[in-house]
Design an enzyme around this catalytic site. Structure first.
Site, PDB file in Angstrom:
ATOM      1  CG  HIS A 179      66.036  40.354 123.424  1.00 22.28           C
ATOM      2  ND1 HIS A 179      65.119  40.395 122.405  1.00 22.28           N
ATOM      3  CD2 HIS A 179      65.652  41.327 124.301  1.00 22.28           C
ATOM      4  CE1 HIS A 179      64.239  41.356 122.646  1.00 22.28           C
ATOM      5  NE2 HIS A 179      64.528  41.925 123.795  1.00 22.28           N
ATOM      6  CD  GLU A 180      66.968  41.705 127.904  1.00 25.02           C
ATOM      7  OE1 GLU A 180      67.114  42.942 127.881  1.00 25.02           O
ATOM      8  OE2 GLU A 180      65.856  41.155 127.741  1.00 25.02           O
TER       9      GLU A 180
HETATM   10 ZN    ZN Z   1      63.562  43.666 124.526  1.00 24.79          ZN
END
Ligand code: ZN
Length: 687
Positions: A472-473
């Protein structure tokens, strides 16, 4: 005198040289310099026609200079928080806020930008430049800059009232949460509650000089009890206390009641919206979002509700049957839902995050992640050779190249450490932009997580949740780093609407759920064996457990938030109840107790930034699921699909309207089917 390392005009922060005493002088110097230069920029505009080069380019320069200093300071405050750094940070923070407020209220600047915007065609500005000017002017208008004097005074009054009402709202929730506790002296009452929750409760009791276990409404304790406690009365007790916080119901102090604050906040926001010329606050919120209008959000929430509720009813039906068979519970109550759901989950998909850890050693996951990114976007990621200094020896530094050209750099700070804030995030260190001499500033990102470091010579072993977090990051990071935009205000995630900014990050998560990609990112840390099929199947199946019930819960919050902010005029308490009840009638698959006052602790919308924006969570999920369906259809590593996504969305950052970018890539507007398929709420059409 030695130069201040924070002001050193080098490409990258010199972390080894920076100390807390450098912070305040550096911030002061940049702020006063910027103020002086802003006056000079505005003086140039007097009596001459504004151009991009005389107005916007120098503004970018000011912004970039401040951001280089302040992003470094904020970063150190988050990852290397010593008392000295914190003190310097806290001293400077209000001055930064003051500077931006000043900029946002600068009428002269607003007018100069307005004059430039009027010359868009004459000057043949490109689409990114037009978008930047449009966004800039909108921000000024929403801050009330162009209101006539008497309205401006009222606007300022409302803003200050709202800020104090929100503050009181949030304090009441905090106090109500902290003031309540329940002492358990007979451990038998805690049957089923996990050891970690019990230890916390025993510790809480000891701190107060009590014997036994002190249960509180802190989330870990509350969830530990609601999900696991066999004692039904105990669950009822905590549930009741939790959902009545800051209200006139339940066991709480009447002084903390948020009822009146809710009606006053909603009424004030409505008045503020009307002062700005909008119908209601939902219009103000959507003015700067991808959704673009309240009508579109209403239609979106309605469509998703219609589709998700029947599936949620079926899930609830299954849960009720299970509760009856396994526990003899024939009248399933709100405080039984989490408990029975957890038992059902364990029965159907007994796979724990801990079992998965040995198959996700960090080095393997990281290599796999880089491999996915390189297959999709034709980039190569290698250890830094450009002398990037780090702030801790556990931090690594990386370069991204394509066709031999350096595109970006990033730092990976993955392990928990004393003085490091919890959670995971991506932050900007340097943004891509074209400099006055025609060269390009290379974007640099901070990628931060909080995994446990490896012990005893073993690598750090991640749960699947943690793997997903890293992906995600990294998705946010790619958005920031692979941008091709030349201006600070449109480069990377800058200028991207709030309900669109999670698209690249949520999109990356999909590779953590695909067997082909899982093969790339997993292998047993000792034997090197692949993740066994049985574990993989269970892990994938568990992803959609009660997905529909979770969806309608999110929809309930989103609908209540959005309908609250479309009420026009004075908002009465009866109206608040009417909205809550009417939404619950639509979305609830089980009866909500009459005493439930969850809206009284809905801090996201009354004290956070989510007013008329809670729908963004679901909106972004729809976008990412929809975009991923294009990858699934063409093969998840298809470089052509990756290349198109890079060119049409990822690299465009905030340089165009997000809906237009989406349509360029998908060839149509967003559709919710992909999310329903992903969540298992809809079956794929037979081929
Ligand atoms: Zn996010």
């Amino acid at each position: 005198m030695t130069a201040n390392p924070l002001l050193d005009p080098v490409t990258l922060p010199r972390f080894k040289a920076i100390t807390a005493v450098d912070i305040e002088p550096a911030v002061s110097s940049v702020l006063s310099d910027n103020r002086r230069q802003l006056r000079a920029i505005l003086a140039v505009q007097e009596g001459s026609l504004p151009t991009w080069e005389t107005l916007m380019a120098p503004l970018d320069e000011l912004e970039d200079r401040l951001s280089k200093v302040w992003s470094t300071v904020s970063h150190l405050n988050a990852v290397n928080n010593t008392p000295q750094i914190r003190e310097a940070y806290e001293k400077c923070q209000p001055r930064i806020t003051e500077y931006y407020t000043e900029m946002g209220q600068n009428r002269e600047l607003f007018e100069a930008i307005g004059r430039l915007a009027a010359r868009t065609n004459e000057l043949q500005l490109d689409p990114s430049q037009r978008k930047i000017l449009k966004d800039y002017l909108l921000e000024f208008r929403l801050a009330g800059v162009d209101l006539p004097a008497e309205k401006k005074a009222r606007f300022a009054e409302l803003e200050s009232t709202l800020s104090s009402l929100s503050n009181r709202f949030s304090n009441n929730v905090l106090d109500a949460t902290m003031n309540w506790s329940s002492l358990v002296s007979d451990e038998a009452r805690l049957a089923g509650v996990p050891e970690i929750t019990r230890q916390g409760a025993a510790e809480a009791a000891r701190r107060k000089g009590l014997e036994g276990w002190l249960l509180t409404l802190d989330l870990p304790c509350y969830m530990g009890v609601m999900t696991n406690a066999d004692n039904r009365e105990l669950r009822q007790e905590l549930y009741t206390a939790y959902v009545t916080r800051a209200s006139d119901q339940g066991p709480h102090d009447a002084g903390l009641d948020n009822r009146e604050l809710i009606t006053r906040i909603l009424t004030s926001r409505g008045e503020l919206a009307q002062l700005l010329g909008y119908r209601h606050y939902a219009d103000v919120s959507t003015a700067r979002k991808m959704a673009g209008s309240a009508e579109r959000v209403n239609a979106f929430l309605q469509e998703l509700t219609d589709l998700a509720v029947p599936a949620a009813q079926q899930e609830y039906q299954r849960l009720s049957e299970f509760a009856k068979e396994a526990y003899g519970i024939t009248d399933l109550k709100a405080w039984d839902i989490s408990y029975c759901s957890e038992k059902l989950r364990q029965q159907n998909y007994a796979v724990s995050q801990e079992e998965l850890r040995p198959y996700f050693p960090l080095p393997r996951v990281r290599e796999g992640l880089f491999e996915v990114a390189s297959r999709l976007y034709g980039i190569s990621i290698t250890p830094d050779t450009g002398g990037m200094e780090t702030w801790d020896e556990s931090v690594s530094a990386w370069n991204i190249h394509r066709d031999g050209t350096l595109l970006a750099r990033f730092y990976l700070d993955l392990f928990t450490r004393e003085g490091k804030r919890g959670g995971a995030w991506m932050a900007e260190c340097r943004s891509r932009r074209k400099l006055a001499d025609g060269s390009v500033q290379t974007p640099v990102a901070y990628l931060v997580c909080n995994f446990a470091a490896g012990t005893g010579g073993n690598p750090s072993l991640l749960t699947h949740n943690e793997v997903t977090t890293l992906f995600h990051e990294f998705g946010h990071g790619l958005h920031h780093m692979l941008t091709r935009e030349s201006h600070l205000r449109s480069s990377g995630i800058n200028g991207v609407a709030w309900d669109a900014v999670e698209l690249p990050s949520q999109l990356m998560e999909n590779w953590c759920w695909d067997p082909q990609a899982i093969a790339l990112i997993s292998s047993h840390y000792q034997s090197g064996e692949a993740l066994p099929d049985a574990l993989l199947t269970k892990m994938l199946a568990a992803r959609n457990f009660q997905a529909a019930m979770a969806t309608v819960r999110q929809l309930e919050f989103a609908l209540i938030d959005f309908r609250f902010h479309q009420v026009v005029g004075e908002v009465e308490e009866a109206k608040v109840f009417e909205v809550v009840r009417s939404v619950q009638a639509l979305t609830s698959v089980y009866p909500v107790p009459e005493f439930n006052r969850f809206q009284n602790s809905f801090s996201h919308i009354f004290a956070g930034g989510y007013a008329a924006g809670y729908y963004s969570y679901k909106w972004a999920e729809v976008l990412s699921a929809d975009v991923f369906s294009a990858f699934s259809a063409s093969g998840i590593f298809n470089p052509e699909t990756g290349g198109r996504f890079l060119e049409l969305i990822l690299s465009r950052g905030g340089g165009a309207d997000p809906l237009e970018l989406f349509k360029d890539f998908m060839g149509r507007e967003p559709q919710i089917e992909a999310l329903l398929l992903q969540d298992g709420l809809m079956r794929p059409k037979a081929a």
